[in-house]
Structure formats: C-alpha cells, structure tokens
Motif scaffolding. Sequence first.
Motif, mmCIF file in Angstrom:
data_model
loop_
_atom_site.group_PDB
_atom_site.id
_atom_site.type_symbol
_atom_site.label_atom_id
_atom_site.label_comp_id
_atom_site.label_asym_id
_atom_site.label_seq_id
_atom_site.Cartn_x
_atom_site.Cartn_y
_atom_site.Cartn_z
ATOM 1 N N GLY A 44 0.790 -1.221 0.000
ATOM 2 C CA GLY A 44 0.000 0.000 0.000
ATOM 3 C C GLY A 44 0.823 1.273 0.000
ATOM 4 N N ALA A 45 2.151 1.140 -0.069
ATOM 5 C CA ALA A 45 3.026 2.320 -0.029
ATOM 6 C C ALA A 45 2.920 3.181 -1.291
ATOM 7 C CB ALA A 45 4.478 1.889 0.183
ATOM 8 N N GLY A 46 2.468 2.570 -2.391
ATOM 9 C CA GLY A 46 2.369 3.314 -3.646
ATOM 10 C C GLY A 46 3.379 2.886 -4.700
ATOM 11 N N LYS A 47 4.054 1.768 -4.456
ATOM 12 C CA LYS A 47 5.104 1.305 -5.378
ATOM 13 C C LYS A 47 4.546 0.987 -6.767
ATOM 14 C CE LYS A 47 6.105 -2.260 -2.800
ATOM 15 N NZ LYS A 47 4.996 -2.162 -1.824
ATOM 16 N N SER A 48 3.492 0.181 -6.804
ATOM 17 C CA SER A 48 2.899 -0.168 -8.107
ATOM 18 C C SER A 48 2.350 1.072 -8.797
ATOM 19 C CB SER A 48 1.761 -1.186 -7.938
ATOM 20 O OG SER A 48 2.260 -2.400 -7.449
ATOM 21 N N THR A 49 1.761 1.949 -8.018
ATOM 22 C CA THR A 49 1.206 3.176 -8.596
ATOM 23 C C THR A 49 2.310 4.020 -9.238
ATOM 24 O OG1 THR A 49 -0.572 3.167 -6.965
ATOM 25 C CG2 THR A 49 -0.140 5.251 -8.076
#
Length: 246
Positions: A44-49
């Motif tokens: 949920g940290a935003g890596k994929s985003t």
Amino acid sequence: MTGMNEILLALQNASVQYGGVRALENVTTQIDEGEIVALMGPNGAGKSTALKALFGIVPMTEGRVLWHGKKIIPVPYEMSARGITFVPQGRQVFKSLTVYENLELGGYSLPNRRDLKNNIESVLQFFPGLKPKLGVKAGVLSGGQQQMLTIGRGLVADPKVLLLDEPSLGLSPKIVQEVFEKVREINLSRKIAVVIVEHSVKSVLSIAHRAYLMSHGKVIASRNAGEFEGSGELEQAFLASGTMRR
Ligand SMILES: Nc1ncnc2c1ncn2[C@@H]1O[C@H](COP(=O)(O)OP(=O)(O)O)[C@@H](O)[C@H]1O
Ligand SMILES: [Mg+2]
C-alpha cells in the motif's frame, strides 16, 4: 552510479489519486542508464502506482515523466515503442496459450517476423528452463517458471528499460533468489536498466544499485543500495505497517 550515466527515465513530483485515496504524493524517482533501481516499501506504499504512473497506466493529478530529459506524456503503447517494458505484478501469463505463444505476444511491437524469432531465441538463452516447455500451455508451469516467462516475454521487445513489479510475490525464497539472479544477469549482459518494485527488502538490495524507500505514498529515503542496512529507515517504514519482510 548517479551522475556518471545519462538519466533515462524520471518521474517528477508525481501525485496520483484513486477516487478519494491519495496513492502517490509528490514522488520523484529516476533511473539512469545501466542501473538497477529498487522501489521498496510495505503493502500500500504506492510502489505499483509509481510504476503505473511512469508507464501511463494511471493518470497523474500532478507531476511529469521525463524520457532522456524531455517531458513526455506517458501512453503505454508509446512507452513500449520507446523501449520501455512493464511487467505487472501477479505473473500474468496467458494460461491457455503455449509458452512460445506467450513469448510471441511480447514482440507485438517488432517490425517483422525475423526480429521476433531472433529475439525469442536470445531470450531463451537467458531462460534455458523454458526451452523444453515451449509447446506447453503456460497455465501448467510452476509459479517460478511463470515468473520467468513474464520477464522473458517483456524482454522479447528488446527493451532499454524494464519495469518489474513484485516478481517475488508468492514464490519460495529459493525461487526468488533465482529470479533476482536472472534480473541481475539481464542487467549486466544486456545493459538493460531495471526498475524493480519489491517489499522483500533484503533480496532486492542484494541486486540493486540504488533504492527508494516508500511509505504512505511518499518517498521517505533514497540511497545507494549498500547504505540502507543499519540506517533504521527500513525498520521504521515496515514496523509502522507491521509487515517487515527480510
Ligand atoms: N485501483 C485502485 N483503486 C483504489 N485504490 C487503489 C487502487 N490501486 C491502489 N489503490 C490504493 O492506493 C494505495 C497504493 O497502492 P499500490 O500502489 O498498489 O501500493 P503497493 O504497490 O506499494 O502495494 C493503496 O492505499 C491502495 O489501496
Ligand atoms: Mg504493488
């Protein structure tokens, strides 16, 4: 490596929102020629985003993408044409197609059959384990083989940059190490720059040159890979989320 080589691809001050969820807030990252860069952080940290924003899969509310220092509007098929390949998380093989057919799909942007054949041939030198499986449906491969196949399929286009999302997901530690060794080999011998997203911190730091640590949609640290151990930031980011993984 920063400063030595040309910056290939950069995300600058990027913010992304999914409805009311702020997934990315003012994130800046870059990949230089020949580098392996890790994007680490808890779920949920935003890596994929961040990867998706780079490749044009999700729209940014703010920020920009630079390619060779020039601003571009990222659109997936145009990114492919520039020599950037995105391998999404979750081992997305086409299960009912053969291994060979899966590899062929990775070369859709190539100009002719001969290039396609040659590129598949050279990819298979990297993944000799796939050779005896070419006629087999991809759905029956083991998880590790499917992961090798998705990476191999990404390489058929002969990219300059590989964006790799969580290749370790759901694989045993031994297979993860094999996948990472493969990534390092690809980087070294083909001079392909790699952005690799991982929450499995220790193994990714063993192959990365540089790493960004993300938490709650932000980059909270950016260092050479060797400088993270003992810095305390990893523990801080992962303990806060309760999902430390070494
Ligand atoms: N399609 C989506 N719709 C709504 N929220 C999303 C979507 N994808 C991701 N998110 C949320 O955005 C945040 C970042 O997600 P993600 O980039 O997938 O993190 P990571 O890859 O680091 O696990 C998380 O809070 C996640 O729940
Ligand atoms: Mg992810």
